[in-house]
Design a protein around this motif. Structure first.
Motif, mmCIF file in Angstrom:
data_model
loop_
_atom_site.group_PDB
_atom_site.id
_atom_site.type_symbol
_atom_site.label_atom_id
_atom_site.label_comp_id
_atom_site.label_asym_id
_atom_site.label_seq_id
_atom_site.Cartn_x
_atom_site.Cartn_y
_atom_site.Cartn_z
ATOM 1 N N PRO B 177 0.839 -1.207 0.000
ATOM 2 C CA PRO B 177 0.000 0.000 0.000
ATOM 3 C C PRO B 177 0.875 1.259 0.000
ATOM 4 O O PRO B 177 1.882 1.311 0.709
ATOM 5 C CB PRO B 177 -0.781 -0.116 1.315
ATOM 6 N N ARG B 178 0.484 2.246 -0.812
ATOM 7 C CA ARG B 178 1.221 3.517 -0.850
ATOM 8 C C ARG B 178 0.786 4.338 0.363
ATOM 9 O O ARG B 178 -0.392 4.627 0.550
ATOM 10 C CB ARG B 178 0.888 4.274 -2.135
ATOM 11 N N VAL B 179 1.749 4.731 1.181
ATOM 12 C CA VAL B 179 1.452 5.473 2.406
ATOM 13 C C VAL B 179 1.873 6.928 2.235
ATOM 14 O O VAL B 179 3.006 7.207 1.835
ATOM 15 C CB VAL B 179 2.214 4.864 3.602
ATOM 16 N N GLY B 180 0.967 7.863 2.519
ATOM 17 C CA GLY B 180 1.282 9.288 2.428
ATOM 18 C C GLY B 180 1.067 9.977 3.767
ATOM 19 O O GLY B 180 0.364 9.474 4.648
ATOM 20 N N LEU B 181 1.699 11.146 3.901
ATOM 21 C CA LEU B 181 1.558 11.952 5.119
ATOM 22 C C LEU B 181 0.773 13.202 4.735
ATOM 23 O O LEU B 181 1.183 13.941 3.824
ATOM 24 C CB LEU B 181 2.952 12.320 5.647
ATOM 25 N N LEU B 182 -0.362 13.444 5.387
ATOM 26 C CA LEU B 182 -1.182 14.609 5.043
ATOM 27 C C LEU B 182 -0.422 15.876 5.417
ATOM 28 O O LEU B 182 0.052 16.022 6.544
ATOM 29 C CB LEU B 182 -2.517 14.543 5.807
ATOM 30 N N ASN B 183 -0.306 16.786 4.444
ATOM 31 C CA ASN B 183 0.465 18.003 4.692
ATOM 32 C C ASN B 183 -0.073 19.136 3.821
ATOM 33 O O ASN B 183 -0.941 18.930 2.983
ATOM 34 C CB ASN B 183 1.959 17.744 4.428
ATOM 35 N N ILE B 184 0.467 20.344 4.024
ATOM 36 C CA ILE B 184 -0.044 21.513 3.305
ATOM 37 C C ILE B 184 0.827 21.883 2.112
ATOM 38 O O ILE B 184 0.710 22.965 1.569
ATOM 39 C CB ILE B 184 -0.198 22.727 4.250
ATOM 40 N N GLY B 185 1.680 20.986 1.701
ATOM 41 C CA GLY B 185 2.490 21.232 0.508
ATOM 42 C C GLY B 185 3.307 19.993 0.237
ATOM 43 O O GLY B 185 3.482 19.136 1.107
ATOM 44 N N SER B 186 3.796 19.864 -0.984
ATOM 45 C CA SER B 186 4.530 18.653 -1.327
ATOM 46 C C SER B 186 6.010 18.770 -0.980
ATOM 47 O O SER B 186 6.705 17.765 -0.876
ATOM 48 C CB SER B 186 4.346 18.345 -2.814
ATOM 49 N N ARG B 221 -7.670 12.276 -5.247
ATOM 50 C CA ARG B 221 -7.046 12.004 -6.542
ATOM 51 C C ARG B 221 -6.399 10.623 -6.490
ATOM 52 O O ARG B 221 -5.754 10.206 -7.446
ATOM 53 C CB ARG B 221 -5.973 13.059 -6.824
ATOM 54 N N GLY B 222 -6.569 9.939 -5.343
ATOM 55 C CA GLY B 222 -5.967 8.614 -5.215
ATOM 56 C C GLY B 222 -4.452 8.657 -5.134
ATOM 57 O O GLY B 222 -3.778 7.739 -5.592
ATOM 58 N N ASP B 223 -3.892 9.721 -4.559
ATOM 59 C CA ASP B 223 -2.433 9.850 -4.467
ATOM 60 C C ASP B 223 -1.811 8.808 -3.538
ATOM 61 O O ASP B 223 -0.614 8.548 -3.630
ATOM 62 C CB ASP B 223 -2.032 11.252 -3.968
ATOM 63 N N ALA B 224 -2.601 8.237 -2.620
ATOM 64 C CA ALA B 224 -2.075 7.227 -1.699
ATOM 65 C C ALA B 224 -3.206 6.291 -1.284
ATOM 66 O O ALA B 224 -4.392 6.630 -1.390
ATOM 67 C CB ALA B 224 -1.457 7.888 -0.471
ATOM 68 N N ASP B 225 -2.834 5.078 -0.810
ATOM 69 C CA ASP B 225 -3.833 4.124 -0.312
ATOM 70 C C ASP B 225 -4.105 4.341 1.172
ATOM 71 O O ASP B 225 -5.175 4.010 1.671
ATOM 72 C CB ASP B 225 -3.350 2.691 -0.538
ATOM 73 N N VAL B 226 -3.097 4.871 1.870
ATOM 74 C CA VAL B 226 -3.198 5.136 3.305
ATOM 75 C C VAL B 226 -2.678 6.550 3.538
ATOM 76 O O VAL B 226 -1.609 6.893 3.038
ATOM 77 C CB VAL B 226 -2.316 4.149 4.114
ATOM 78 N N VAL B 227 -3.441 7.374 4.244
ATOM 79 C CA VAL B 227 -2.975 8.726 4.538
ATOM 80 C C VAL B 227 -3.012 8.939 6.052
ATOM 81 O O VAL B 227 -4.016 8.664 6.711
ATOM 82 C CB VAL B 227 -3.814 9.799 3.809
#
Lengths: 340, 340
Positions: B177-186, B221-227
């Protein structure tokens, strides 16, 4: 000329730059009879586009600049390294009294840093905030902060509440805007220490119409006219809402075109859905206010098209006319925990 | 009976209680052949409703309790004052090995406090988290934490990432699974100190497929499977998304019924929009997991109707079957900053 509204526009900002901004200015000049525009940017592009779109020479002035602030420029670096950037020079027009408001679609961080440095922050404000309107049931729900302040103290949240309340009064004509604090529950003991402290201060604030905590879904139920939060939460919520709205619109478009009969009916469907789409078009609500500065600065979405940039010009003209910074300063001078 | 899936259900929780839950159980028993249910709640109501909905006596067991935890009960008070609450007794069934998972639609704070107290937290986990799925393009995007932890350390955010990744693997069958961190910029320098620290730890984590920062719009946008995010942000974003989605659906309904011709076509429109509505029905995604405990606990939305509660039973059965706590414990035992 003294009663006209004078706008300084950074024409080099945003994804589409002058090619999108100049036609938007042309349209706004037709729609707002007393608008006068200072166009700040590349001399050659300005000359060619102003000519192409037949901008009335008596109602515009071009201010040539040689530098551009890019999305990748760090806010700190633009302070020192780009003295002739279109964004900087546009803000300077407000400082020097040549314009009533400044509008840019460029790098938000740079716009905030330059605005604070050039215009200064109001005496009673610790940190300026960014405010935008969410379209809810055809009305605006103002949300702040949207990213200028990642972490906020309770006192800063109270200052945001005062600024947002004054802005809603001026921009939406509300007498006593309902102010809410974004939180994860309606009970007084909910949220972080900071949010609970802010809630207590807001409850004691005599001059605010404080309605208590607003939860995420309350934003879209019209529970308040102004909703206050720190910049991290505000930015994430705003972008998530924009993302979800455009995702759902695309899903709807696909669903309606997947069916042959509905495809034949699409002109009718488009007509039926137009009022709804217009009420929720983020473009119509384009134009975020940088509040807490000693001058009016409005930020357009970087990806704004001609329609959306025209809406931002409307917003900047309205904010410039109302002289919001003076109203906020006067309000903060009055008693309340937000004052020093 | 050893291969069946055994669910302990708190039938007194939620806005509608047993009147909604028992018919949902009846439906689930028909749909899931190896499901066995322990119904925990008021004896009289249980007897009457089980009879009315003809629940097969061999596949259910009623466990009578005399107390109910209300939405207004403080999490701390339920620990001491309600030893015979249906929610508590349902969780105890998991502790005592009588059930593989517990499901409740009651007070979230109470469910978390009781679960931690009764089941205990996994050794390597500082704080459990609540995780739910956002429906994005027919797939689940898992978001955590959703309100259990208002403030989180960087290390806790990393633990959430590991738990979420393992859960997505078990519940969605994704290999990595693609894991992302919720943030206010990339950019790497964006966000609060805590979020930047978490980002650094996640980048170094060998066993995670970390894809970097995800912004609010990236969720849809489906940028990650887990945020991953702290519980304040997650709760606000989840509720704002639910609020916006139902607001837009209501706006659409009104727009389509305002036009006479479209009203006549409404059966056709309903048919055309059904797949879209079903893909985004929050009810279909009902059932949030409490992760980090030594047992499986699933929380249904308090306002869940029969359809939505049936979905939560599905989810709880799936989570109970996969033995998620064991997988998480094993994963956390492996090297990485998340381990002690």
């Amino acid at each position: 000329m003294s009663t006209s509204i004078r706008l300084a526009i950074d024409v080099m900002g945003g994804d589409f730059g002058p090619r999108c901004i100049i036609p938007a200015v042309a349209r706004s000049l037709r729609q707002i009879p007393d608008l006068y525009v200072l166009l700040v940017g590349d001399a050659e592009q300005l000359a060619s586009l102003c000519n192409k779109h037949r901008l009335p020479s008596g109602r515009i002035r071009c201010i040539p600049t040689t530098q551009i602030i890019h999305a990748s420029d760090s806010p700190a670096s633009v302070l020192r390294r780009k003295p002739d950037a279109s964004m900087r020079v546009a803000i300077e027009q407000v400082r020097d009294g040549h314009a009533d408001a400044c509008l840019s679609a460029g790098n938000t961080g740079a716009l905030m840093v330059l605005s604070r440095s050039i215009l200064g922050t109001l005496d009673q404000i610790e940190r300026p905030a960014i405010m935008a309107a969410l379209p809810v049931a055809g009305k605006a729900c103002y949300l702040l902060d949207l990213g200028a302040n990642v972490d906020c103290t309770a006192l800063q949240l109270v200052q945001f509440a005062v600024m947002g309340s004054e802005a809603a009064r001026e921009l939406s004509g509300l007498q006593e805007p309902r102010v809410g604090l974004l939180n994860i529950g309606s009970e007084v003991n909910k949220g972080s220490q900071r949010v609970r402290e802010a809630s207590e201060l807001l409850r004691q604030h005599a001059s605010l119409n404080y309605v208590g905590h607003v939860e995420g879904d309350g934003l879209f139920r019209g529970d308040a006219d102004v909703v206050v939060c720190d910049g991290f939460v505000g930015n994430v919520v705003l972008k998530a809402s924009e993302g979800l709205a455009s995702y759902m619109q695309e899903e709807l478009r696909q669903a309606l075109t997947a069916n042959l009969l509905l495809r034949c009916l699409s002109p009718l469907l488009r007509l039926a859905l137009r009022p709804m789409n217009r009420r929720h078009d983020p473009g119509c609500y384009n134009g975020a206010s940088l509040l807490g500065l000693k001058g009016v600065v409005v930020k357009s979405h970087g990806g704004a098209d001609e329609d959306a940039f025209t809406a931002a010009i409307d917003r900047a003209a309205q904010a410039g006319r109302s002289n919001l910074p003076q109203h906020i300063a006067r309000r903060l001078g009055s008693a309340g925990p937000g004052s020093p």
